[in-house]
Design a protein around this motif. Structure first.
Motif, mmCIF file in Angstrom:
data_model
loop_
_atom_site.group_PDB
_atom_site.id
_atom_site.type_symbol
_atom_site.label_atom_id
_atom_site.label_comp_id
_atom_site.label_asym_id
_atom_site.label_seq_id
_atom_site.Cartn_x
_atom_site.Cartn_y
_atom_site.Cartn_z
ATOM 1 N N ILE A 146 0.813 -1.228 0.000
ATOM 2 C CA ILE A 146 0.000 0.000 0.000
ATOM 3 C C ILE A 146 0.836 1.263 0.000
ATOM 4 O O ILE A 146 0.303 2.354 -0.212
ATOM 5 C CB ILE A 146 -0.954 0.033 1.216
ATOM 6 N N PHE A 147 2.149 1.142 0.207
ATOM 7 C CA PHE A 147 2.964 2.322 0.481
ATOM 8 C C PHE A 147 2.941 3.346 -0.651
ATOM 9 O O PHE A 147 2.759 4.538 -0.419
ATOM 10 C CB PHE A 147 4.411 1.907 0.763
ATOM 11 N N ASP A 148 3.143 2.912 -1.874
ATOM 12 C CA ASP A 148 3.259 3.839 -3.001
ATOM 13 C C ASP A 148 1.918 4.183 -3.644
ATOM 14 O O ASP A 148 1.872 4.735 -4.742
ATOM 15 C CB ASP A 148 4.195 3.261 -4.071
ATOM 16 N N ARG A 149 0.845 3.891 -2.986
ATOM 17 C CA ARG A 149 -0.484 4.134 -3.569
ATOM 18 C C ARG A 149 -1.172 5.293 -2.864
ATOM 19 O O ARG A 149 -0.958 5.538 -1.683
ATOM 20 C CB ARG A 149 -1.336 2.867 -3.470
ATOM 21 N N ASP A 150 -2.009 5.987 -3.622
ATOM 22 C CA ASP A 150 -2.747 7.122 -3.063
ATOM 23 C C ASP A 150 -3.927 6.666 -2.211
ATOM 24 O O ASP A 150 -4.490 7.460 -1.463
ATOM 25 C CB ASP A 150 -3.253 8.027 -4.195
ATOM 26 N N LYS A 151 -4.314 5.426 -2.349
ATOM 27 C CA LYS A 151 -5.479 4.911 -1.638
ATOM 28 C C LYS A 151 -5.081 4.405 -0.251
ATOM 29 O O LYS A 151 -3.968 4.553 0.197
ATOM 30 C CB LYS A 151 -6.134 3.787 -2.441
ATOM 31 N N PHE A 152 -6.028 3.789 0.414
ATOM 32 C CA PHE A 152 -5.821 3.150 1.719
ATOM 33 C C PHE A 152 -5.287 4.122 2.773
ATOM 34 O O PHE A 152 -4.364 3.804 3.535
ATOM 35 C CB PHE A 152 -4.881 1.946 1.595
ATOM 36 N N LYS A 153 -5.849 5.300 2.824
ATOM 37 C CA LYS A 153 -5.363 6.307 3.779
ATOM 38 C C LYS A 153 -5.559 5.864 5.216
ATOM 39 O O LYS A 153 -4.719 6.143 6.084
ATOM 40 C CB LYS A 153 -6.070 7.638 3.519
ATOM 41 N N ASP A 154 -6.674 5.180 5.501
ATOM 42 C CA ASP A 154 -6.914 4.733 6.874
ATOM 43 C C ASP A 154 -5.908 3.669 7.295
ATOM 44 O O ASP A 154 -5.432 3.663 8.436
ATOM 45 C CB ASP A 154 -8.343 4.184 7.010
ATOM 46 N N LEU A 155 -5.570 2.774 6.378
ATOM 47 C CA LEU A 155 -4.553 1.770 6.688
ATOM 48 C C LEU A 155 -3.192 2.420 6.897
ATOM 49 O O LEU A 155 -2.427 2.028 7.786
ATOM 50 C CB LEU A 155 -4.464 0.748 5.549
ATOM 51 N N LYS A 156 -2.874 3.409 6.099
ATOM 52 C CA LYS A 156 -1.594 4.100 6.267
ATOM 53 C C LYS A 156 -1.533 4.805 7.613
ATOM 54 O O LYS A 156 -0.504 4.783 8.297
ATOM 55 C CB LYS A 156 -1.386 5.097 5.126
ATOM 56 N N ASN A 157 -2.644 5.431 8.011
ATOM 57 C CA ASN A 157 -2.679 6.075 9.325
ATOM 58 C C ASN A 157 -2.526 5.042 10.430
ATOM 59 O O ASN A 157 -1.849 5.289 11.441
ATOM 60 C CB ASN A 157 -3.993 6.841 9.508
ATOM 61 N N PHE A 158 -3.149 3.890 10.248
ATOM 62 C CA PHE A 158 -3.030 2.798 11.211
ATOM 63 C C PHE A 158 -1.570 2.383 11.374
ATOM 64 O O PHE A 158 -1.065 2.237 12.495
ATOM 65 C CB PHE A 158 -3.880 1.618 10.731
ATOM 66 N N TYR A 159 -0.874 2.233 10.257
ATOM 67 C CA TYR A 159 0.520 1.801 10.311
ATOM 68 C C TYR A 159 1.458 2.909 10.789
ATOM 69 O O TYR A 159 2.446 2.636 11.475
ATOM 70 C CB TYR A 159 0.963 1.264 8.952
ATOM 71 N N ASN A 160 1.162 4.138 10.435
ATOM 72 C CA ASN A 160 1.982 5.233 10.945
ATOM 73 C C ASN A 160 1.918 5.306 12.456
ATOM 74 O O ASN A 160 2.907 5.612 13.133
ATOM 75 C CB ASN A 160 1.538 6.561 10.325
ATOM 76 N N ASP A 161 0.740 5.029 13.003
ATOM 77 C CA ASP A 161 0.579 5.012 14.452
ATOM 78 C C ASP A 161 1.390 3.876 15.068
ATOM 79 O O ASP A 161 2.010 4.040 16.127
ATOM 80 C CB ASP A 161 -0.902 4.850 14.795
#
Length: 513
Positions: A143-158
């Protein structure tokens, strides 16, 4: 007033999907022996998915006016679920494993089925957080290089900020793509000691070069050059000038040849004379006020209660008094004020992951531990006490102790706790050999309490057990001998768990009043 008949509409469109008379689209999915053809109707696909609308514009048409779309990177299992959703609006994931649900979300996003993709993304975050943590590198990579999945990215950033060891200690850390790794190294709030980051980076770099000799003494100049090239984007992000001088020589000097000459000279000069100016850029120190996952200790349960600090997500203070009394084989229960032990949290499934190997890695060498598990879908709390040290390098076999016990705790609808002490002691625990540690976690007696999962996640399949052979029980008495006094459950059914914790029991250094 409007009458809505969505159920009937969904049912009719589901039947249309199976109608082979009027289809005008063939969709070919999967590869080689798994390849499968699905028939569909262009009008449905176009109005349900903007992706298929564009694909149908460019699809080739045969003599029968049927268009073909080829999607080799989608499995037949996943596409069958997606096609049913397109026609009926229904997706049933009740008996679907988590990895398949993730792949379903990912492919739904690729096919621009936003409603389905977002729904599954939220479901994974809310209901499958432990799986997401355990498979950090696998998911983050995709998911890293994609514009989508913002909630998952926030989950992982946390996760990266709060629990970086879930990233660096994950089994697939070395498969993390370089761009994702760089994004992590760039963070100033990465709560990890810098020398540990150095160790992780070296580990990652070596993994990208599998032909490097295992013994560093055998490395050639070419070997060091290969590692240097692999790490050229990562090395500038390490905060070298905040690494203690005593570990520079031990951890970094063996890899001196991968440094630029000026940087290495500045590292040495700064370690000797930190106030002298240097040429190399000095990056700011990271915020490492809490570099490790915290171990919660309960030394005074009353104080924890007053401060609303929960040392456990499963047990409460009255459980602590009971467990402490059982450890000391007391006939009466300790009062809160007189508990002689501190309960230090070593592992929590929802925090550290439910993979059996995680148990062996984090609990190895710890003696005097209590394992506590919450049975999924019930009020039951079961567990066991092991006075000996867990040994991940064991050759496998029974371990002897006279002081272990298993138990279930009062909770909710369960009014009374059950204590079951080991009988004899020769077969108190069973330590699995390394090859079995991907399936088995802690095991007491003859499966009388064991955490087990063939899906590598104690929450995923019903493989955990509290088996006990009662007299006359033909299904079990020929195969299982009882090594503990009594059963701690009223059923022999296997189960999964929703949470588990492992505490190290530490004797207080203060007199008991």
């Amino acid at each position: 007033m409007a009458f809505k008949f969505f159920d009937k509409l969904s049912q009719d469109f589901s039947e249309l999907l199976n109608d082979k008379k009027e289809y005008n689209v063939i969709i070919e999915v999967d590869k080689e022996e798994n390849k499968k053809l699905f028939t569909a109707h262009s009008v449905v696909l176009r109005y349900r998915s903007s992706y298929f609308d564009k694909e149908l514009e460019n699809a080739t048409t045969n003599g029968n006016n049927i268009k073909t779309i080829i999607k080799p990177n989608i499995s037949a299992q996943i596409f069958e679920i997606i096609l049913k959703y397109i026609y009926s609006g229904i997706v049933d994931i009740e008996n679907t494993d988590t990895k398949t649900i993730y792949e379903l979300m990912f492919n739904a996003n690729e096919l621009e089925l936003k409603e389905l993709s977002v729904k599954l993304e939220n479901y994974l975050i809310e209901s499958k957080a432990s799986w997401l943590k355990t498979h950090f590198s696998f998911v983050y990579h995709s998911i890293f290089d994609r514009d989508k999945f913002k909630d998952l990215k926030n989950f992982y950033n946390d996760i990266i900020v709060k629990y970086p060891n879930l990233v660096f200690d994950s089994e697939d850390f070395t498969s993390l793509q370089e761009t994702a790794l760089i994004s992590i190294l760039e963070r100033d709030d990465l709560k990890v000691e810098e020398i540990k980051i150095w160790d992780y980076i070296i580990k990652w770099g070596i993994a990208q070069n599998p032909t490097l000799p295992a013994d560093l003494k055998e490395w050639t100049k070419g070997n060091f050059k290969a590692l240097k090239i692999t790490l050229q984007q990562c090395l500038p992000l390490i905060r070298y000038f905040h690494i203690p001088v005593e570990v520079i020589w031990k951890k970094m000097k063996p890899y001196k040849k991968i440094f630029e000459e000026q940087l290495w000279d500045d590292i040495i000069q700064h370690s000797i004379s930190p106030n002298e100016p240097i040429t190399s850029l000095i990056l700011p120190a990271r915020i490492i006020s809490n570099p490790e996952l915290p171990s919660r200790i309960i030394s005074n349960p009353e104080l924890s209660s007053r401060e609303n600090e929960s040392f456990s997500t499963i047990i409460k203070n009255d459980h602590v008094t009971e467990l402490s009394s059982w450890i000391d084989q007391k006939s009466t229960i300790y009062s809160l004020a007189n508990i002689p032990y501190e309960f230090q949290l070593i592992l929590r499934g929802s925090r550290d992951g439910f993979h059996s190997q995680k148990f062996w890695n984090m609990c190895d060498g710890h003696d005097g531990t209590i394992v506590i598990a919450k049975v999924a879908g019930t009020d039951e709390i079961v567990g066991g006490y092991n006075p000996l040290a867990w040994d991940k390098f064991s050759e496998g076999g029974y371990v002897k102790t006279n002081d272990s016990f298993i138990f279930s705790l009062k909770n909710g609808n369960i009014q009374n706790s059950i204590l079951s002490r080991v009988k004899g002691g020769d077969n108190a625990l069973y330590y699995r050999c390394y090859n079995d540690q991907n399936i088995y976690g802690p095991e007491f007696g003859s499966c009388e309490f064991v955490l087990k999962s063939e899906a590598s996640d104690f929450t995923q399949d019903k493989q955990c057990q509290c088996w006990y052979s009662a007299d006359g029980d033909e299904d079990y008495e020929d195969y299982y001998e009882n090594y503990y006094e009594k059963s701690i459950r009223t059923t022999k059914d296997q189960f999964s768990i929703s949470e588990y914790e492992v505490f190290k029991i530490i004797k207080k250094q203060i007199p008991i009043r």
